[in-house]
Design an enzyme around this catalytic site. Structure first.
Site, short mmCIF file in Angstrom:
data_model
loop_
_atom_site.label_atom_id
_atom_site.label_comp_id
_atom_site.label_asym_id
_atom_site.label_seq_id
_atom_site.Cartn_x
_atom_site.Cartn_y
_atom_site.Cartn_z
NE ARG A 240 49.67 34.13 39.67
CZ ARG A 240 48.87 35.19 39.56
NH1 ARG A 240 48.20 35.42 38.44
NH2 ARG A 240 48.74 36.03 40.58
CD GLU A 269 53.54 35.99 33.78
OE1 GLU A 269 53.17 36.90 34.51
OE2 GLU A 269 52.83 34.99 33.53
CG HIS A 288 50.13 38.45 34.16
ND1 HIS A 288 50.77 37.57 35.00
CD2 HIS A 288 48.89 38.63 34.70
CE1 HIS A 288 49.97 37.25 36.01
NE2 HIS A 288 48.82 37.88 35.85
C1 DGY Z 1 46.44 38.85 40.01
O1 DGY Z 1 46.19 39.89 40.63
O2 DGY Z 1 46.77 37.82 40.57
C2 DGY Z 1 46.30 38.90 38.53
O3 DGY Z 1 46.97 37.86 37.91
C3 DGY Z 1 46.73 40.26 37.98
O4 DGY Z 1 46.24 40.40 36.67
#
Ligand code: DGY
Length: 327
Positions: A240, A269, A288
């Site tokens: 994250r 983001e 991402h």
């Molecule tokens: C999630 O599902 O949390 C991931 O970051 C998606 O790629």
């Protein structure tokens, strides 16, 4: 509302073959795709909604839950649920569905792809070839870093961190890790060593972040952390964005406190197109895409629908992020 089917608010349009069952069994209202979260189209229906199907960048705050007296489930098409006020859901007895497991291997693959691309400078080398800057075989051109015999520090040895450790150990890297709880079995399997974060930051050639975003991990990799790293270190973040202080990272890359970074997640983001990080050729940014394969995304959608249906029927969610509501 004109029909008696349970009302589901879906924050983002999804392909029909992923959500067919949903469209048949429920009355579905979809938000504005370009605006994330519960936008005005959805908010006005909160008072009647029985389910919410959301994505990882849709904020679901406590205030929204309080306006939804009939809400039986929130189902997110993601494993991370940091966008949802899970504590408030638990307090209100609302189960939160998520999609653990299915994206472990894919996200680990992407992490390794980013790491290799950064350490061997693939974007720069490819662009230089394309632009005619490849004149000869250059003994000092496009030099990168060895993964073999390096030390890889993994922050957060959960499912994805472990899958990354397995892959990188097979490249000849020595794995060290930092984790909240001891992991004796994984330690043995990876021939790895658990260390304090400080030691990991000081001694790793590659630092891979795989912790969830929590109060404890937000801004964990800040200016002080960067100053502890080797000047040859490479940071990879596929967890994250907010685990890293973006301003400190920009400074660390510009001023050579670390060598390079590969980011599949950023804070904010998406990262705005004029952000200084895009101007640095020692920073590779992807949007991402850790779980972005046809197979994984379809499976994530299937699980999200399963969770949603279970919640609306009042049965235990197959994949619940706050299972304590059932005890
Ligand atoms: C999630 O599902 O949390 C991931 O970051 C998606 O790629």
């Amino acid at each position: 509302m004109t029909n008696n089917k349970p009302l589901v608010l879906m924050t983002h349009e999804l392909p029909e073959d992923w959500v067919g069952e949903l469209l048949d069994d429920y009355q579905v209202i979809t938000g504005f795709n370009e605006k994330r979260g519960l936008d005005s189209r959805l908010i006005k229906h909160l008072d009647k909604a029985e389910g919410i199907l959301c994505l990882l960048d849709d904020p679901i705050p406590a205030e929204a839950l309080e306006r939804a007296p009939d809400l039986k489930v929130i189902s997110s098409m993601a494993v991370g649920v940091d966008n949802i006020d899970v504590a408030a859901c638990t307090r209100l007895g609302i189960p939160v569905g998520h999609t653990p497991g299915v994206l472990t291997e894919g996200t680990a693959d992407l992490t390794v792809a980013l790491l290799l691309a950064v350490c061997r400078r693939l974007p720069t080398a490819s662009e230089d070839a394309r632009q005619g800057r490849w004149k000869n075989w250059d003994p000092t051109g496009w030099l990168g870093m060895d993964l073999n015999n390096s030390t890889v520090g993994i922050v957060g040895l959960g499912k994805i961190g472990t899958a990354v450790g397995e892959r990188l150990a097979s490249f000849g890297a020595q794995i060290i890790f930092n984790n909240r709880s001891p992991q004796p079995e994984k330690e043995k399997k990876l021939n790895a060593t658990q260390v304090e974060l400080d030691e990991l930051l000081r001694t790793s050639d590659f630092i891979c972040l795989h912790a969830p975003l929590t109060e404890e991990t937000a801004n964990l990799i800040n200016e002080q952390a960067f100053q502890k790293m080797k000047s040859s270190a490479i940071l990879i973040n596929a967890a994250r964005g907010a685990i890293v202080d973006t301003q400190a990272l920009t400074r660390a890359l510009k001023e050579g406190w670390i060598w390079a970074a590969g980011l599949d997640v950023t804070d904010p983001e998406p990262l705005p197109p004029n952000h200084p990080l895009y101007k640095l050729d020692n920073c590779l940014i992807t949007p991402h895409i850790g779980s972005a394969t046809f197979q994984i995304r379809q499976t994530m959608a299937n699980i999200a629908i399963e969770n949603l249906s279970a919640g609306i029927k009042g049965i235990r969610l197959p994949y619940c992020a706050n299972p304590e509501i059932y005890t």
